[in-house]
Scaffold this active site. Structure first.
Site, PDB file in Angstrom:
ATOM      1  N   ARG A   1      -3.306   2.917   8.489  1.00 27.22           N
ATOM      2  CA  ARG A   1      -3.589   1.771   7.620  1.00 27.22           C
ATOM      3  C   ARG A   1      -2.409   0.822   7.597  1.00 27.22           C
ATOM      4  NH1 ARG A   1      -4.674   4.508   1.934  1.00 27.22           N
ATOM      5  NH2 ARG A   1      -5.904   2.616   1.630  1.00 27.22           N
TER       6      ARG A   1
ATOM      7  N   ARG B   1       2.679 -50.343 -17.959  1.00 23.34           N
ATOM      8  CA  ARG B   1       3.157 -50.965 -16.729  1.00 23.34           C
ATOM      9  C   ARG B   1       2.563 -52.366 -16.618  1.00 23.34           C
ATOM     10  NH1 ARG B   1       1.522 -48.414 -11.099  1.00 23.34           N
ATOM     11  NH2 ARG B   1      -0.517 -49.204 -11.695  1.00 23.34           N
TER      12      ARG B   1
ATOM     13  N   GLY C   1      -8.029  -7.564   3.914  1.00 22.94           N
ATOM     14  CA  GLY C   1      -8.794  -7.611   5.151  1.00 22.94           C
ATOM     15  C   GLY C   1      -8.081  -8.181   6.356  1.00 22.94           C
TER      16      GLY C   1
ATOM     17  N   HIS D   1     -15.262  -8.868   0.325  1.00 21.71           N
ATOM     18  CA  HIS D   1     -14.279  -9.854   0.768  1.00 21.71           C
ATOM     19  C   HIS D   1     -14.517 -11.213   0.104  1.00 21.71           C
ATOM     20  CE1 HIS D   1     -12.789 -12.981   3.566  1.00 21.71           C
ATOM     21  NE2 HIS D   1     -11.739 -12.181   3.626  1.00 21.71           N
TER      22      HIS D   1
ATOM     23  N   ARG E   1      -1.959 -48.215 -17.037  1.00 17.47           N
ATOM     24  CA  ARG E   1      -2.112 -49.257 -16.000  1.00 17.47           C
ATOM     25  C   ARG E   1      -2.911 -50.406 -16.573  1.00 17.47           C
ATOM     26  NH1 ARG E   1      -3.936 -44.500 -14.147  1.00 17.47           N
ATOM     27  NH2 ARG E   1      -2.836 -43.426 -12.474  1.00 17.47           N
TER      28      ARG E   1
ATOM     29  N   LYS F   1       0.837  -1.207   0.000  1.00 15.08           N
ATOM     30  CA  LYS F   1       0.000   0.000   0.000  1.00 15.08           C
ATOM     31  C   LYS F   1       0.867   1.250   0.000  1.00 15.08           C
ATOM     32  CE  LYS F   1      -3.706  -0.645   2.367  1.00 15.08           C
ATOM     33  NZ  LYS F   1      -4.280  -0.946   3.677  1.00 15.08           N
TER      34      LYS F   1
ATOM     35  N   GLY G   1       7.593 -43.284  -9.589  1.00 10.98           N
ATOM     36  CA  GLY G   1       6.242 -43.483  -9.077  1.00 10.98           C
ATOM     37  C   GLY G   1       6.208 -42.835  -7.709  1.00 10.98           C
ATOM     38  N   THR G   2       5.966 -41.530  -7.699  1.00  6.71           N
ATOM     39  CA  THR G   2       6.163 -40.786  -6.445  1.00  6.71           C
ATOM     40  C   THR G   2       5.074 -41.038  -5.413  1.00  6.71           C
ATOM     41  OG1 THR G   2       5.290 -38.914  -7.670  1.00  6.71           O
ATOM     42  CG2 THR G   2       7.652 -38.934  -7.246  1.00  6.71           C
ATOM     43  N   ASN G   3       3.957 -41.652  -5.822  1.00  7.28           N
ATOM     44  CA  ASN G   3       2.958 -41.978  -4.797  1.00  7.28           C
ATOM     45  C   ASN G   3       3.537 -43.027  -3.854  1.00  7.28           C
ATOM     46  OD1 ASN G   3       1.414 -40.357  -6.380  1.00  7.28           O
ATOM     47  ND2 ASN G   3       0.163 -42.005  -7.223  1.00  7.28           N
ATOM     48  N   ASP G   4       3.961 -44.146  -4.441  1.00  8.83           N
ATOM     49  CA  ASP G   4       4.542 -45.193  -3.593  1.00  8.83           C
ATOM     50  C   ASP G   4       5.892 -44.764  -3.029  1.00  8.83           C
ATOM     51  OD1 ASP G   4       2.732 -47.243  -3.290  1.00  8.83           O
ATOM     52  OD2 ASP G   4       3.128 -48.055  -5.290  1.00  8.83           O
TER      53      ASP G   4
ATOM     54  N   TYR H   1      10.561 -35.791 -18.721  1.00  8.24           N
ATOM     55  CA  TYR H   1       9.124 -35.515 -18.852  1.00  8.24           C
ATOM     56  C   TYR H   1       8.412 -35.664 -17.517  1.00  8.24           C
ATOM     57  CZ  TYR H   1       8.285 -40.580 -18.673  1.00  8.24           C
ATOM     58  OH  TYR H   1       8.217 -41.879 -18.277  1.00  8.24           O
TER      59      TYR H   1
ATOM     60  N   GLU I   1      10.061 -46.555  -7.327  1.00  7.68           N
ATOM     61  CA  GLU I   1       9.071 -46.240  -6.298  1.00  7.68           C
ATOM     62  C   GLU I   1       9.442 -46.800  -4.928  1.00  7.68           C
ATOM     63  OE1 GLU I   1       5.310 -47.850  -7.676  1.00  7.68           O
ATOM     64  OE2 GLU I   1       6.355 -49.333  -8.873  1.00  7.68           O
TER      65      GLU I   1
ATOM     66  N   SER J   1      10.931 -44.248 -14.355  1.00 10.45           N
ATOM     67  CA  SER J   1       9.776 -43.378 -14.194  1.00 10.45           C
ATOM     68  C   SER J   1       9.457 -43.346 -12.719  1.00 10.45           C
ATOM     69  CB  SER J   1       8.601 -43.931 -15.000  1.00 10.45           C
ATOM     70  OG  SER J   1       7.464 -43.154 -14.723  1.00 10.45           O
TER      71      SER J   1
ATOM     72  N   CYS K   1       5.640 -40.388 -13.114  1.00 13.97           N
ATOM     73  CA  CYS K   1       4.254 -40.703 -13.455  1.00 13.97           C
ATOM     74  C   CYS K   1       3.364 -40.695 -12.229  1.00 13.97           C
ATOM     75  CB  CYS K   1       4.164 -42.035 -14.178  1.00 13.97           C
ATOM     76  SG  CYS K   1       4.688 -43.423 -13.158  1.00 13.97           S
TER      77      CYS K   1
ATOM     78  N   MET L   1      -5.452  -6.998   7.954  1.00 15.25           N
ATOM     79  CA  MET L   1      -5.028  -5.962   8.878  1.00 15.25           C
ATOM     80  C   MET L   1      -6.101  -4.897   8.917  1.00 15.25           C
ATOM     81  SD  MET L   1      -2.135  -6.883   9.813  1.00 15.25           S
ATOM     82  CE  MET L   1      -0.823  -7.931   9.318  1.00 15.25           C
TER      83      MET L   1
ATOM     84  N   ARG M   1      -3.109  -1.376  -6.486  1.00 13.47           N
ATOM     85  CA  ARG M   1      -2.239  -2.551  -6.385  1.00 13.47           C
ATOM     86  C   ARG M   1      -2.628  -3.487  -7.517  1.00 13.47           C
ATOM     87  NH1 ARG M   1      -5.287  -4.852  -1.043  1.00 13.47           N
ATOM     88  NH2 ARG M   1      -7.289  -5.088  -2.043  1.00 13.47           N
TER      89      ARG M   1
HETATM   90  P1  ADP Z   1      -7.561  -2.481   3.396  1.00 21.88           P
HETATM   91  O1  ADP Z   1      -6.141  -2.888   3.390  1.00 21.88           O
HETATM   92  O2  ADP Z   1      -8.430  -3.370   4.196  1.00 21.88           O
HETATM   93  O3  ADP Z   1      -8.073  -2.211   2.029  1.00 21.88           O
HETATM   94  P2  ADP Z   1      -7.276   0.359   3.728  1.00 21.88           P
HETATM   95  O4  ADP Z   1      -6.136   0.853   4.497  1.00 21.88           O
HETATM   96  O5  ADP Z   1      -7.155   0.446   2.261  1.00 21.88           O
HETATM   97  O6  ADP Z   1      -7.607  -1.106   4.203  1.00 21.88           O
HETATM   98  O7  ADP Z   1      -8.535   1.137   4.202  1.00 21.88           O
HETATM   99  C1  ADP Z   1      -9.815   0.777   3.898  1.00 21.88           C
HETATM  100  C2  ADP Z   1     -10.593   1.933   3.377  1.00 21.88           C
HETATM  101  O8  ADP Z   1     -10.534   3.009   4.265  1.00 21.88           O
HETATM  102  C3  ADP Z   1     -10.078   2.505   2.080  1.00 21.88           C
HETATM  103  O9  ADP Z   1     -10.564   1.826   0.982  1.00 21.88           O
HETATM  104  C4  ADP Z   1     -10.637   3.897   2.112  1.00 21.88           C
HETATM  105  O10 ADP Z   1     -11.929   3.908   1.603  1.00 21.88           O
HETATM  106  C5  ADP Z   1     -10.639   4.217   3.561  1.00 21.88           C
HETATM  107  N1  ADP Z   1      -9.512   5.082   3.866  1.00 21.88           N
HETATM  108  C6  ADP Z   1      -8.269   4.748   4.233  1.00 21.88           C
HETATM  109  N2  ADP Z   1      -7.495   5.830   4.392  1.00 21.88           N
HETATM  110  C7  ADP Z   1      -8.286   6.886   4.117  1.00 21.88           C
HETATM  111  C8  ADP Z   1      -8.073   8.289   4.103  1.00 21.88           C
HETATM  112  N3  ADP Z   1      -6.897   8.822   4.379  1.00 21.88           N
HETATM  113  N4  ADP Z   1      -9.092   9.078   3.762  1.00 21.88           N
HETATM  114  C9  ADP Z   1     -10.282   8.523   3.450  1.00 21.88           C
HETATM  115  N5  ADP Z   1     -10.560   7.236   3.456  1.00 21.88           N
HETATM  116  C10 ADP Z   1      -9.567   6.404   3.787  1.00 21.88           C
HETATM  117 MG    MG Z   2      -7.662  -0.896   0.810  1.00 22.46          MG
HETATM  118 MG    MG Z   3      -9.908  -3.932   5.605  1.00 21.71          MG
END
Ligand code: ADP
Ligand code: MG
Ligand code: MG
Length: 910
Positions: free
Chosen positions: A96, A645, A105, A468, A589, A26, A803-806, A888, A782, A801, A868, A107, A346
């Protein structure tokens, strides 16, 4: 002095997009966007090195961190002309997290930090919007209470305590949405939230803004080691010592009224791969409102009608981002009073199916090279092109019968059926006992990940394409529908009401991830488009999927060194595999053939024989049929190598098994066999008794049968070579390879090499075919002993060849059928890094393989070596086979494309 803090703002950042390791994904994205001149609220990033330091030093910060944060903060204050904690005109921040690899999600983010009873008044005054100020404040108290102070629901049935209060206040105020609440309601919320914190945690909500800031920073670092984060890292192989960064960034507000809003989007369609911006937004909303699924967001295309200028700017920026990063971006934005701010970009997670389609498109658009396209999709994901879709007739019938009960948003393509469960823990438990389940939730959250992984498909009532559930499903390649508003789910009762229908836990349900339809019952499936084209049901030019699939496969083939063969027992399987790109058969087989039609009768007669003569008579019946099998397969393979085989399983597998059957059923089967063979039931039972083994894996099987009953192997060798000569005489090229199973000693290998040559050479000499048949004799490797004496075995074997299972069973001393009780725990605790039956155990089995390759090649320079075992179609194992120089890999027909892509990726990564 180390630099712990990196500033960004006003068109210039101290860091840049390449510094993901230091700034986290980020932070690097924010720095890069800032440098590109894209509007980003100013702020600073505390590096991942601080996180590492924090955990290495008993959760303490480096000495000079405080002063560096203070300096960066002052710079932001100066740019913004506002001061942190100033009651007259307060500056607010978001705090953040941001790890190197995005962990959706995992963190938690805290917004509106810096509000307290004094600053809230200042914010109301300077913005002239009291409602907005209190809306921000109540959000902050709840978020801080949850993320930093840790006031969360304790079990899966409990609701979020702040949510409960919010619902209560909304109910009392007669408000449907948060946006319907008045300033007075919001003020009440703040009071109630603080009281709840005091009551449950005996803590006062911190009014000091610096205490708030350091509390939030500590919470982000702390969350790196929470259970959800650890579970996610495990699932995606992210090392625990990478650490997370913390971003402290000036708040911009999407909740300032009708000219503000917030949204998320992708530069392409992450579920299907099409080249169009997708995403959603909400007016008068903040932060996670869009993804949390509390209000159902609107599709991003509608933003054009609401705020045309901001929309046009967004379209322009997302093009710039994609061209700059040369990949699909996943972005977040907020509009404050019609002004657009970008908050994140990202590389977007995508469904594996979309990944492949997109990669091909990007090459055609000139955005990326063919090599990059080959490297991008996860090799496993290419299987999505072959996975079944619902039978359209059955679906139409379901439609007519009123069984299509709801429609949502298509977040993961494919068709999935399963029994409904309403929570992730149940999904995991049911799946563990072999049930197919469909996970149905209002919305999902990070703690559901393991259950999502265990389910056939995922269905949610709320949230959009960037929720999510959608995000995770795409990444896992799961069939998924989100935002299906018609579902009224009751977790307490473990059921949901959909219109007039009630669906209970355990009921069968089907979801179509292409059309987003939810269908009652278990719907039959049909082959995918690609498979339909291969079987001639669909024309290649009518299927874009097929064309994209073939392009990608052709590019992959240009780069791989490993050949890809297939494991096939019938001409039909062989044909399919060749269409999917197989270059040979690595394992045919013969035992499967023994079960077909009336053959089993002769096999049983052979087993029941008391003399060699009798046995030879039974075998003589089998001979022509066996020969026909090989003729069919040789023809289908048209000159490609076919490794046959010789008989491998112990003979008792061809008779009824006492353990597997209830006594009555067992006796009935014995009687039937007795009648069929015209002997007494007692005689059959006696033979079963004599053949009984406790551990068939190490019993009287493989070449041990060949030693004790040579007639069987002699017949098979004769059938292979005669079939080959017949086929060659018909003008079709043929390349048979005779493979001896379970060889442990060079003496065994010598016996069968000599047996094979004697029989084969005589037949070939007599055949007088224009095209002389060339054949190889070799062995499966094997057993650990075979690896150790591989040089001596290679004296008689022309190919190996694996035979990695056995080989895995015998190396690890684990019977594959008996792992249920412990292997899961072993993997969880990293006693094995992953299931050794899925991925080659490089440290153990892998070393033995290396030894066998080295010794084998030393004794016979040109020895052909392949694999195999089941591992031959698993990408990381394919990579390993590439690295140790095999010729192969051989896998089941539908895994052939996966292996082709994985082999190319292994070669390109070198
Ligand atoms: P995550 O990693 O879960 O996406 P973010 O750090 O991106 O968490 O934050 C989630 C949301 O919070 C962002 O999509 C944004 O909408 C809001 N947010 C984060 N920082 C700011 C900010 N400085 N101003 C306004 N909204 C923010
Ligand atoms: Mg985000
Ligand atoms: Mg989040």
């Amino acid at each position: 002095m180390s630099q712990w803090v990196y500033f960004f703002g006003e068109g210039k950042a101290e860091g840049d997009g390449k510094q993901k390791e230091l700034l986290g994904g980020k932070g690097a994205g924010l720095a890069e966007m800032t440098n590109l001149g894209i509007p980003v609220p100013p702020g600073f990033t505390i590096t991942t090195e601080v996180c590492t330091y924090y955990y290495a030093n008993d959760r303490k910060y480096p000495d000079d961190l405080k002063s560096q944060v203070k300096d960066a903060l002052a710079r932001v204050e100066q740019i913004m002309g506002r001061t942190f904690g100033d009651p007259a005109n307060p500056l607010l921040f978001s705090v953040r997290s941001g790890a190197r690899a995005s962990m959706p999600g995992m963190m938690d983010t805290v917004l509106n930090l810096g509000l307290n009873d004094a600053t809230v008044a200042g914010l109301a005054k300077v913005t002239g919007n009291e409602r907005f100020a209190w809306d921000s404040y109540r959000r902050f108290v709840a978020m801080y209470g949850d993320v930093v102070l840790g006031l969360k629901p304790v079990d899966k049935k409990e609701e979020d305590p702040f949510e409960v209060i919010l619902e209560k206040v909304k109910h009392e105020a007669g408000a449907k949405f948060d946006t319907d609440l008045t300033t007075a309601d919001l003020k009440r919320l703040v009071t109630l939230f603080k009281e709840e914190i005091k009551r449950k945690l005996s803590l006062d909500f911190p009014e000091d803004v610096y205490e708030q800031l350091w509390g939030a920073i500590g919470a982000v670092f702390g969350s790196w080691m929470n259970d959800r984060a650890i579970a996610y890292r495990k699932l995606y192989d992210i090392p625990g010592d990478w650490g997370t960064a913390v971003n402290v960034q000036t708040m911009v507000f999407g909740n300032r009224g009708e000219t503000s809003g917030t949204g998320v989007g992708f530069t392409r369609d992450p579920a299907l791969g099409d080249n169009r911006m997708t995403g959603e937004f909400l007016i008068n909303a903040q932060g996670e409102d869009v993804v949390a699924g509390i209000r159902t967001p609107r599709p991003i295309s509608q933003l054009e009608g609401v705020m045309p200028a901001a929309y046009a700017q967004l379209v322009d920026i997302q093009h710039r981002l994609e061209n700059h990063f040369r990949d699909m971006q996943d972005f977040e934005f907020t509009i404050e009073d019609t002004k657009l701010w970008m908050l994140q970009t990202r590389t977007g997670k995508r469904h594996p199916f979309a990944a492949a389609r997109m990669a091909v498109d990007m090459v055609l658009e000139g955005l990326i090279t063919e090599k990059e396209a080959v490297l991008r999709p996860e090799a496993d994901g290419i299987a999505a092109f072959l996975s079944p879709i619902f039978d359209q007739d059955a679906k139409q019938a379901a439609l007519r019968e009123g069984k299509v009960i709801a429609k949502g948003l298509p977040a993961g393509p494919g068709g999935a059926s399963g029994r409904v469960v309403f929570n992730a823990a149940d999904a995991e438990a049911w799946a563990n006992r072999g049930e197919k389940v469909l996970l149905v939730r209002k919305f999902t959250s990070p703690e559901d990940i393991r259950g999502m992984n265990a389910a056939q498909g995922i269905l949610t009532a709320m949230g959009g394409m960037t929720s999510h559930a959608a995000l995770v499903a795409r990444q896992m390649g799961k069939v998924c529908i989100v935002g299906c508003g018609a579902l009224d789910i009751d977790y307490e009762k473990s059921e949901m009401v959909v219109g007039s229908r009630v669906v209970k836990e355990g009921d069968w349900l089907s979801i179509d991830g292409f059309t987003a339809e939810v269908i009652l019952g278990q719907l039959p499936t049909r082959p995918s488009e690609v498979v339909q084209v291969l079987s001639g049901e669909l024309k290649a030019e009518e299927s874009r999927n097929y064309q994209q699939f073939t392009k990608l496969m052709n590019w992959a083939d240009a780069h791989r060194r490993l050949q890809v063969w297939t494991n096939a027992d019938t001409p039909k399987q062989a044909e399919t595999a060749v269409q999917l790109g197989a270059q040979g058969i690595g394992l045919c087989r013969t035992e499967h053939m023994f079960f077909e039609g009336e053959r089993i009768h002769y096999v049983r007669r052979m087993i029941l024989s008391d003399s060699e003569e009798e046995r030879k008579k039974a075998i003589a019946y089998l001979f022509p049929m066996q020969k026909e099998d090989f003729v069919g397969i040789f023809k289908a393979m048209n000159g490609r190598p076919v490794t046959v085989r010789l008989l491998d399983p112990p003979l008792h597998e061809f008779l009824p098994s006492r353990e597997a059957l209830r006594p009555e059923v067992f006796e009935e089967k014995v009687r039937a066999v007795a009648e069929e063979l015209k002997v007494s039931a007692g005689e059959i039972e006696a033979r079963i008794e004599a053949l009984h083994e406790n551990n068939p894996m190490l019993g009287h099987r493989g070449c041990r049968l060949g030693v004790t009953y040579p007639e069987i192997y002699e017949m098979q060798i004769r059938a292979i070579i005669e079939a080959a000569c017949d086929v060659a005489r018909a003008g079709i090229p043929v390349k048979p390879e005779i493979m001896i199973p379970i060889v442990a000693t060079w003496q065994e290998m010598r016996i069968f090499a000599e047996m094979s040559r004697k029989i084969a050479d005589e037949i070939i000499a007599k055949a007088h075919a224009k095209r002389k048949v060339h054949y190889l004799v070799g062995t499966m490797i094997e057993l650990p002993r075979a690896c150790v004496v591989a040089d001596k075995i290679a004296g008689y074997a022309e190919f190996f060849s694996f035979g990695t299972n056995d080989l895995t069973q015998t190396t690890c001393g684990i019977s594959r059928d008996d792992v249920r009780g412990f292997l899961g725990e072993y993997v969880n605790r990293e006693i094995y890094p992953s299931d050794p039956f899925q991925r080659i155990d490089r440290e153990g089995v892998g070393e033995l393989m290396k030894m066998a390759v080295k010794k084998g090649r030393k004794a016979r320079r040109k020895i052909q070596i392949g694999i195999c075992g089941e591992h031959g179609g698993e990408p990381t194992s394919v990579e390993f086979c590439h690295q140790i120089g095999l010729d192969y890999v051989s896998c089941s027909p539908y895994r052939v494309p996966v292996a082709r892509l994985a082999a190319a990726q292994a070669a390109l990564k070198e």
